[in-house]
Each structure stands twice: as structure tokens, then as C-alpha cells.
Design a protein around this motif. Structure first.
Motif, PDB file in Angstrom:
ATOM      1  N   ILE A 109      66.395  40.744 -45.651  1.00  0.00           N
ATOM      2  CA  ILE A 109      67.174  39.587 -45.182  1.00  0.00           C
ATOM      3  C   ILE A 109      67.000  38.399 -46.131  1.00  0.00           C
ATOM      4  CG2 ILE A 109      67.317  37.869 -43.324  1.00  0.00           C
ATOM      5  CD1 ILE A 109      66.767  40.180 -41.332  1.00  0.00           C
ATOM      6  N   ARG A 153      68.770  39.120 -49.457  1.00  0.00           N
ATOM      7  CA  ARG A 153      70.228  39.016 -49.335  1.00  0.00           C
ATOM      8  C   ARG A 153      70.655  37.551 -49.257  1.00  0.00           C
ATOM      9  NH1 ARG A 153      71.553  43.695 -44.940  1.00  0.00           N
ATOM     10  NH2 ARG A 153      70.889  42.031 -43.531  1.00  0.00           N
ATOM     11  N   CYS A 179      69.395  35.998 -40.230  1.00  0.00           N
ATOM     12  CA  CYS A 179      70.515  36.721 -40.823  1.00  0.00           C
ATOM     13  C   CYS A 179      71.766  36.549 -39.968  1.00  0.00           C
ATOM     14  CB  CYS A 179      70.182  38.206 -40.974  1.00  0.00           C
ATOM     15  SG  CYS A 179      71.506  39.106 -41.810  1.00  0.00           S
ATOM     16  N   ARG A 180      72.860  36.151 -40.616  1.00  0.00           N
ATOM     17  CA  ARG A 180      74.148  36.019 -39.916  1.00  0.00           C
ATOM     18  C   ARG A 180      75.211  36.841 -40.632  1.00  0.00           C
ATOM     19  NH1 ARG A 180      76.637  31.908 -40.397  1.00  0.00           N
ATOM     20  NH2 ARG A 180      75.456  30.892 -42.039  1.00  0.00           N
ATOM     21  N   ILE A 181      74.763  37.913 -41.252  1.00  0.00           N
ATOM     22  CA  ILE A 181      75.687  38.671 -42.091  1.00  0.00           C
ATOM     23  C   ILE A 181      76.644  39.526 -41.266  1.00  0.00           C
ATOM     24  CG2 ILE A 181      75.560  40.708 -43.626  1.00  0.00           C
ATOM     25  CD1 ILE A 181      73.704  38.999 -45.411  1.00  0.00           C
ATOM     26  N   CYS A 182      76.276  39.882 -40.033  1.00  0.00           N
ATOM     27  CA  CYS A 182      77.255  40.597 -39.204  1.00  0.00           C
ATOM     28  C   CYS A 182      77.258  40.039 -37.783  1.00  0.00           C
ATOM     29  CB  CYS A 182      76.983  42.105 -39.202  1.00  0.00           C
ATOM     30  SG  CYS A 182      75.812  42.627 -37.921  1.00  0.00           S
ATOM     31  N   LYS A 207      76.719  41.639 -35.004  1.00  0.00           N
ATOM     32  CA  LYS A 207      75.706  42.089 -34.050  1.00  0.00           C
ATOM     33  C   LYS A 207      74.638  41.014 -33.947  1.00  0.00           C
ATOM     34  CE  LYS A 207      74.328  45.995 -35.992  1.00  0.00           C
ATOM     35  NZ  LYS A 207      74.970  45.707 -37.290  1.00  0.00           N
ATOM     36  N   GLY A 208      74.513  40.271 -35.046  1.00  0.00           N
ATOM     37  CA  GLY A 208      73.530  39.186 -35.116  1.00  0.00           C
ATOM     38  C   GLY A 208      74.089  37.932 -34.495  1.00  0.00           C
ATOM     39  N   PRO A 209      73.540  36.753 -34.736  1.00  0.00           N
ATOM     40  CA  PRO A 209      72.442  36.544 -35.684  1.00  0.00           C
ATOM     41  C   PRO A 209      71.131  37.195 -35.235  1.00  0.00           C
ATOM     42  CG  PRO A 209      72.888  34.529 -34.447  1.00  0.00           C
ATOM     43  CD  PRO A 209      73.950  35.512 -34.082  1.00  0.00           C
ATOM     44  N   CYS A 210      70.385  37.630 -36.260  1.00  0.00           N
ATOM     45  CA  CYS A 210      69.057  38.196 -36.032  1.00  0.00           C
ATOM     46  C   CYS A 210      68.042  37.318 -36.747  1.00  0.00           C
ATOM     47  CB  CYS A 210      68.962  39.596 -36.620  1.00  0.00           C
ATOM     48  SG  CYS A 210      70.136  40.763 -35.913  1.00  0.00           S
ATOM     49  N   GLY A 254      65.952  43.328 -37.998  1.00  0.00           N
ATOM     50  CA  GLY A 254      67.203  42.953 -37.367  1.00  0.00           C
ATOM     51  C   GLY A 254      67.774  44.146 -36.622  1.00  0.00           C
ATOM     52  N   ILE A 255      68.870  43.930 -35.887  1.00  0.00           N
ATOM     53  CA  ILE A 255      69.438  45.001 -35.066  1.00  0.00           C
ATOM     54  C   ILE A 255      69.828  46.203 -35.926  1.00  0.00           C
ATOM     55  CG2 ILE A 255      71.376  45.556 -33.512  1.00  0.00           C
ATOM     56  CD1 ILE A 255      71.203  42.529 -32.629  1.00  0.00           C
ATOM     57  N   CYS A 256      70.298  45.945 -37.162  1.00  0.00           N
ATOM     58  CA  CYS A 256      70.687  47.045 -38.055  1.00  0.00           C
ATOM     59  C   CYS A 256      69.487  47.720 -38.683  1.00  0.00           C
ATOM     60  CB  CYS A 256      71.622  46.537 -39.155  1.00  0.00           C
ATOM     61  SG  CYS A 256      70.794  45.448 -40.328  1.00  0.00           S
ATOM     62  N   VAL A 259      76.608  44.121 -44.523  1.00  0.00           N
ATOM     63  CA  VAL A 259      75.805  44.928 -43.613  1.00  0.00           C
ATOM     64  C   VAL A 259      75.859  46.394 -44.055  1.00  0.00           C
ATOM     65  CG1 VAL A 259      77.735  45.094 -41.958  1.00  0.00           C
ATOM     66  CG2 VAL A 259      75.414  45.568 -41.188  1.00  0.00           C
ATOM     67  N   ALA A 308      67.373  45.891 -40.857  1.00  0.00           N
ATOM     68  CA  ALA A 308      66.956  45.122 -42.046  1.00  0.00           C
ATOM     69  C   ALA A 308      65.660  44.375 -41.734  1.00  0.00           C
ATOM     70  CB  ALA A 308      68.047  44.133 -42.434  1.00  0.00           C
TER      71      ALA A 308
HETATM   72 FE1  SF4 Z   1      71.895  40.748 -40.258  1.00  0.00          FE
HETATM   73 FE2  SF4 Z   1      71.513  43.327 -39.618  1.00  0.00          FE
HETATM   74 FE3  SF4 Z   1      71.270  41.409 -37.761  1.00  0.00          FE
HETATM   75 FE4  SF4 Z   1      73.694  42.035 -38.698  1.00  0.00          FE
HETATM   76  S1  SF4 Z   1      72.317  43.358 -37.527  1.00  0.00           S
HETATM   77  S2  SF4 Z   1      72.879  39.961 -38.404  1.00  0.00           S
HETATM   78  S3  SF4 Z   1      73.165  42.469 -40.852  1.00  0.00           S
HETATM   79  S4  SF4 Z   1      69.974  41.703 -39.586  1.00  0.00           S
END
Ligand code: SF4
Ligand code: FE2
Length: 635
Positions: free
Chosen positions: A75, A78, A46-49, A51-54, A66-68, A199, A70
Motif C-alpha cells: 500500500i 503504491r 488505501c483508496r485504490i478500489c 472495496k476500501g478504503p482500507c 487490506g480487503i484484497c 487493484v 495488500a
Molecule cells: Fe486498497 Fe485493496 Fe483495500 Fe481496495 S481492497 S482499498 S486495493 S487495500
């Protein structure tokens, strides 16, 4: 890597030349990219925000969220629906261009264009429920353009887009409505996908996938309107004999390759090239100007005007390696950014034409419909200038060319059938499906991918399905594959079709004046023209009083790669069509999303994805599906 790169014989000639000249092609870059990212392949990156990529550990040892917060299901869902949104944006933007051009013609603002197919315009108007009585052509065109543009503007969520409502079976519309996946506004639905995948928004994989299905149906709407309005403006395809593969490039002509997807410019380039032929001859090209097609712009001018097709997606760079393409004119989609660099190794002018699609190193000639003739003249003049710089010692045109009979739009297919039964043209088709002479229908669509030896899966599957009496339709780069490999010929029908299919194809072809059978695979046009096959299927379903998910109809994208293919495949499933993918979709990191698309979809929609990388097994599986559908119909 030991895998064969391409089964196109022109690649065997040109790849060694590229290597000798130090030119990297798509296959070199594919090799350099190995091993590819496993997380990306599974769809769990995931590279949607920021904080990532996750990335989710598919083996369960590392992070599962992921950090959020998800998880893999969110993921993957999305990621895949964002691909659908991109595909739908590409097709519908193309459709919008065509609709605005129709509006411009109606208002007398675009001297380069006209309504070439008035009958089609009237048929479209009738389909959209527009009264044409006492109206002249500009008024009808204006009304059709208005109804079409409403599909980009309507704000009433409960009113589905005009085109989709006018196109599908009643039962299908009801089923889609019950799932709340009928789009009301193409732009809004694409925007919703982008919004809900931000996100911290929609995290429910089922809800996300349903949003993706709605986006895919918006893609379908955009494709229907793009195809039908292009036919009204440029003429509906009729069967024409032409040729395919790089041997269509002529050593003594100014060769202009038109590449991309949008017919608005290429149509005018073809016209202007005829007017400027003498200038090319004066520059020393004794065969004048030779237009050849690449990808779907190529398919558009091929099915309408019999312009030969030089290459499908993976061969576009090889067209330049021939050293004999003087200009490559590109519009939108599927244009490798590498073409400008390869063009620069030769004398080739690579010309971009769309303000939102530029390539570093290319020449940009801005195309506006209002000044289409002027842009086309500039482009042709640039090609003639480039021709003067061509180095004949570096010209290597492979002696590879196949005849191709193309141009099977809905009207020409129905027209051919009408020669057997004028009062009820669909009856001969239905009869032959019912009595088993035709076991079923397969629509081949989609791209080429470096994951597959170029064209090999298309050709292997088609031969097997033909032997089992399946009628085949093709669009896009799939159609390009078949054309290049000689499967759009009468000889191919005689060689590969099963006995009963051969009999039907011969009866229709002979009665339609082709002096023999229809070609083995019917070329229906570019990838936006997949809507044509749906129209035929809907007409058959309506006549039988059934829905699309009951017909012995399957779709296959054996070499899929583009986000557009993700959108097309998803609407195909949503319309009830079992849809084969011959490349691995990037969703398998989520068991839930995989199950939704390959199993749950069958209960919800009747259609589903069938993933099989081996083309022989894929053909077997599609044959099984066809037989299962026949059983359901009691035939
Ligand atoms: Fe994706 Fe969530 Fe990681 Fe952001 S924190 S990259 S939205 S999984
Ligand atoms: Fe295409």
C-alpha cells in the motif's frame, strides 16, 4: 497551536488584517485540520478500489492486510509511486507545452514567440546530436522539437529518452540501465505507474519502487527539456538585480501577479503590459503597470527579466490581502483554490488561463499559444478595469522588500567562472572544491509547507551551511524564501559565508563585474530548473572522470509538500545525490519502503533520502555527508 506560522515579516503584518476581515488563510485551514489522519501520514491508507478504503493498523493489533490482501508495504509503495507519477505528469506536461511551442515557432505558426537565445538552441541541438551545419534557425528548432517530442512517443523500450541520454554521465546511465529504470517514453512510464498500481496488479514493494524511480527519471527528462527549451525561446537567465517580498506591490500601479509555473503566457503578459502602460495611467495609475511574480511563474520571469517576486507558495493568499493586487493570473500547479474566494473579498480579478486548470469563482481567459497576444491583452485590460474598482482604504502593502541578485543559469555561472579562466571555466570551481575553500555544494529545492514555520528551515540551514563554506544553489519556492529573506545579496555573503567561501565568492563576483561577491545563494530558477544544477554537477563529474555519487553534492527540500517534490527528490536520489527532506514523507508505515529509500538506495544508486525535521541537525548531517564524500575523493 503555538508554532510560529511564518518567519516572513510580511505575514506578521497581513495575518492580523486577514483575521480582522474574516478571511481564512492556509494557516487557519491547517489549524482546523488538526489532528491530521495518522494513517494517511504513515501512507497506510488505501483508496485504490471501492472495496476500501482500507487502512493497516500500525500497532499490529488491527488488520495487517487490506480487503484484497495488500499489506502495508504494497500500500505504501503504491501510494508513493502514484505521487511520483503525478509529479512527473505535471512537469512533463509543462515540458510538452514548451516543446510544442518551439515546434510552432519553427513552423512560423506562433507570431507571439521567437527564438530569443539562438546560441542556446544551437547548444541544445549539439547536445542532442543534431547536425546544425548549413541549417537555419527554424530548421534547427524543428529538429530539436522533433527529438524532444520523441521522448513522449518512442515505443522502443530499450532506447532511453533522448534528453536523459544526452544529459547524464556515462557511468550513471550504465548504472540506471542495469537497474532497468531508464525511461524510454515519459507518457508510457507515467501510464505504467498508474496501470501497475491498480487493484490486483504489482504487489512487490521493491518492484513498485523501481517503477517509481523510473517515473522519477521520466520527471527529470521532462524537466530538462522544459528548462532548456524555455531558455531557447525566452532567453537564458543572466544575473540581474531585483527585489522580493510583498513590498514590491506598488500602491499607485495596476498590479498584476503572475502565478503558477508555465512561462508561455507570463512572458507575453510582460510584453503586452509594456504596450498597455499608457492605458493604466489613463485609468489613474500613475505608476502604470507593475508585474510581480508568485511561485515559479514568478521565478521564471524573475531570473529572465528581473521581474520582482512578491511571494512564494505559502504567501500567495497574503498577496491578495494587501488589497492592491488588481489581477492574479494563474496557469498551472501550486495555485491554492482559495485564491478566487479571497480575490472576491477584494476587487481582484483572479484569472485562470489553462483549459485543464480552472477554479470556481475565477474568470477564465482561455490561453492558446496561437492567440497569446490577444489573451494577454484581455488579461491586462481586465486588470486595468479591476484597478478602477480598488478601494484605497483597504490597501495594506507591507513595507517589506529585499534586494535579490538572481539569474544564475548554467551559462551565466560558467560565464562568471570564465572571467577567471577563459580557457577552462570549470577549473576555478574544481580547484576551490579540491583545496577545501568550498567544502561542497548544496541544492535547495522544493516547496513551503504548513508543517514548518514558513521559510524558517531554508534560512536556518542556509546560514549554517554558508558558515561551513558550502556553496548553495536554489530553485522554486526555496529560492523564493532566500530572496525574501535577503540571502540573495552580496551583503549576505559578507555576513554569513565562512572565510574561505567568502574569498571564492568575492573573487568570482569581482572578476565577473559584480563589484563584490556573488550572492550567498545562487537563484537558478523555477522548480523545473533543478535540471540546471544537475548540468553543472555532470560537467564537474565528467571533468574529474567520476560519477555524480562521488561528488560532495547534496540536495535538500526542507519544506517539501508537493507530489512534484516527491518526484524530484526521487530522481535526485537516483542520480546519486544524498537528498534531505525536512518534512515527514508519507511512507513510514512500511519499514521495507522506508529502508529502501533511506538505506538500500545508497547501495543501488549512491543517493538516498535523509529525513531530518530539525533544520540545525539537518545541516549538520549534510555537512557530514559532504565530508564523507570528500574523503572518498581523497580531498
Ligand atoms: Fe486498497 Fe485493496 Fe483495500 Fe481496495 S481492497 S482499498 S486495493 S487495500
Ligand atoms: Fe515550483
Amino acid at each position: 497551536m503555538t508554532m510560529k506560522l511564518s518567519t516572513d515579516p510580511s505575514a506578521a503584518t497581513l495575518l492580523p488584517i486577514a483575521k480582522k476581515e474574516g478571511i481564512a488563510t492556509v494557516w487557519d485551514r491547517h489549524r482546523a485540520m488538526q489532528p491530521q489522519c495518522g494513517f494517511g501520514q504513515l501512507g497506510v491508507c488505501c483508496r485504490i478500489c471501492w472495496k476500501g478504503p482500507c487502512r493497516i493498523d500500525p500497532f499490529g493489533d488491527g488488520p495487517q492486510r487490506g480487503i484484497c490482501g495488500a499489506d502495508a508495504d504494497t500500500i505504501v509503495a503504491r501510494n508513493v509511486i502514484r505521487m511520483i507519477a503525478a509529479g512527473a505528469a505535471g512537469h512533463s506536461e509543462h515540458g510538452r507545452h514548451v516543446a510544442l511551442a518551439l515546434q510552432g515557432v519553427a513552423e512560423g505558426r506562433l507570431p507571439a514567440y521567437q527564438i530569443r537565445d539562438e546560441a542556446k538552441l544551437r547548444a541544445v541541438a549539439a547536445k542532442l546530436g543534431i547536425c546544425t551545419e548549413g541549417q537555419d534557425v527554424p530548421a534547427i528548432a524543428a529538429a530539436v522539437a522533433k527529438a524532444t517530442l520523441e521522448d513522449f512517443q518512442n515505443q522502443d523500450h530499450d532506447a532511453p529518452c533522448n534528453w536523459i541520454e544526452a544529459t547524464l554521465t556515462k557511468k550513471r546511465l550504465e548504472r540506471l540501465q542495469a537497474l532497468h529504470v531508464l525511461p524510454h517514453n515519459i507518457d508510457a512510464v507515467i501510464t505504467q505507474i498508474m496501470g501497475r498500481t491498480l487493484v490486483g496488479c504489482d504487489a512487490d514493494p521493491v518492484n513498485l519502487i523501481l517503477g517509481g524511480i523510473k517515473g522519477a527519471l521520466a520527471d527529470f527528462d521532462g524537466m530538462c527539456l522544459a528548462t532548456e527549451l524555455s531558455d531557447a525561446l525566452f532567453g537564458s537567465p543572466t544575473p540581474v538585480v531585483t527585489a522580493a517580498n510583498l513590498g514590491v506591490i506598488k500602491p499607485d500601479a495596476v498590479n498584476i501577479a503572475v502565478h503558477g509555473h508555465n512561462p508561455l503566457l507570463s512572458e507575453v503578459v510582460c510584453e503586452v503590459a509594456g504596450q498597455m502602460d499608457e492605458e493604466a495611467r489613463k485609468a489613474g495609475a500613475k505608476d502604470g503597470i507593475n508585474i510581480v511574480g508568485i511561485c515559479c511563474t514568478g521565478n521564471e520571469v524573475m531570473v529572465r527579466h528581473g521581474i520582482p517576486l512578491a511571494a512564494n507558495y505559502l504567501s500567495q493568499e497574503l498577496a491578495l490581502v494587501t488589497g492592491a493586487v488588481d489581477a492574479m493570473v494563474v496557469d498551472v500547479q501550486c495555485i491554492m483554490p482559495s485564491v478566487s474566494e479571497i480575490g472576491a473579498c477584494f476587487h481582484t480579478a483572479v484569472i485562470t488561463t489553462m483549459a485543464e486548470n480552472k477554479i470556481p469563482g475565477a474568470t477564465h481567459v482561455d490561453f492558446k499559444e496561437e492567440a497569446a497576444l490577444e489573451s494577454a491583452r484581455r488579461i491586462v485590460a481586465t486588470a486595468i478595469e479591476a484597478y478602477k474598482r480598488r478601494d484605497p482604504r483597504r490597501v495594506n502593502i507591507p513595507d517589506v522588500k529585499q534586494t535579490a541578485i538572481v539569474g544564475f543559469g548554467v551559462e551565466s555561472v560558467v560565464g562568471a567562472l570564465a572571467t577567471l579562466n577563459a580557457a577552462d571555466p570549470l577549473q576555478p570551481l574544481i580547484e576551490n572544491i579540491a583545496n577545501g575553500n568550498i567544502r561542497g555544494i548544496a541544492l535547495f529545492a522544493g516547496c513551503n509547507s504548513t508543517q514548518v514555520a514558513q521559510d524558517s528551515s531554508f534560512v536556518t540551514m542556509a546560514k549554517k551551511l554558508a558558515a561551513n563554506n558550502v556553496l548553495m544553489l536554489a530553485t522554486g519556492c526555496g529560492a523564493g524564501s532566500f530572496a525574501k529573506h535577503g540571502l540573495m545579496t552580496q551583503e549576505a555573503t559578507l555576513e554569513y559565508a565562512g572565510e574561505s567561501l567568502k574569498g571564492v565568492m568575492t573573487a568570482i563576483g569581482t572578476s565577473a563585474g559584480l563589484n563584490g561577491p556573488l550572492p550567498l545563494v545562487l537563484h537558478m530558477g523555477s522548480c523545473v530548473d533543478n535540471s540546471r544544477a544537475v548540468q553543472v554537477a555532470v560537467a564537474v563529474a565528467d571533468k574529474l572522470g567520476v560519477d555524480l555519487d562521488q561528488l560532495p553534492l547534496v540536495a535538500s527540500a526542507p519544506e517539501a509538500m508537493s507530489e512534484k517534490a516527491v518526484a524530484i527528490g526521487t530522481w535526485s536520489v537516483a542520480l546519486g545525490i544524498p537528498t534531505h527532506l525536512g518534512t515527514m514523507p508519507q511512507v513510514t508505515g512500511s519499514a521495507k519502503v522506508t529502508e529502501l529509500l533511506t538505506q538500500t538506495a545508497k547501495d543501488l544508486l549512491g543517493g538516498y533520502f535523509l529525513v531530518e525535521l530539525d533544520p540545525n541537525l539537518a545541516a549538520d548531517k549534510l555537512l557530514e555527508v559532504i565530508e564523507e564524500r570528500r574523503k572518498g575523493l581523497g580531498i
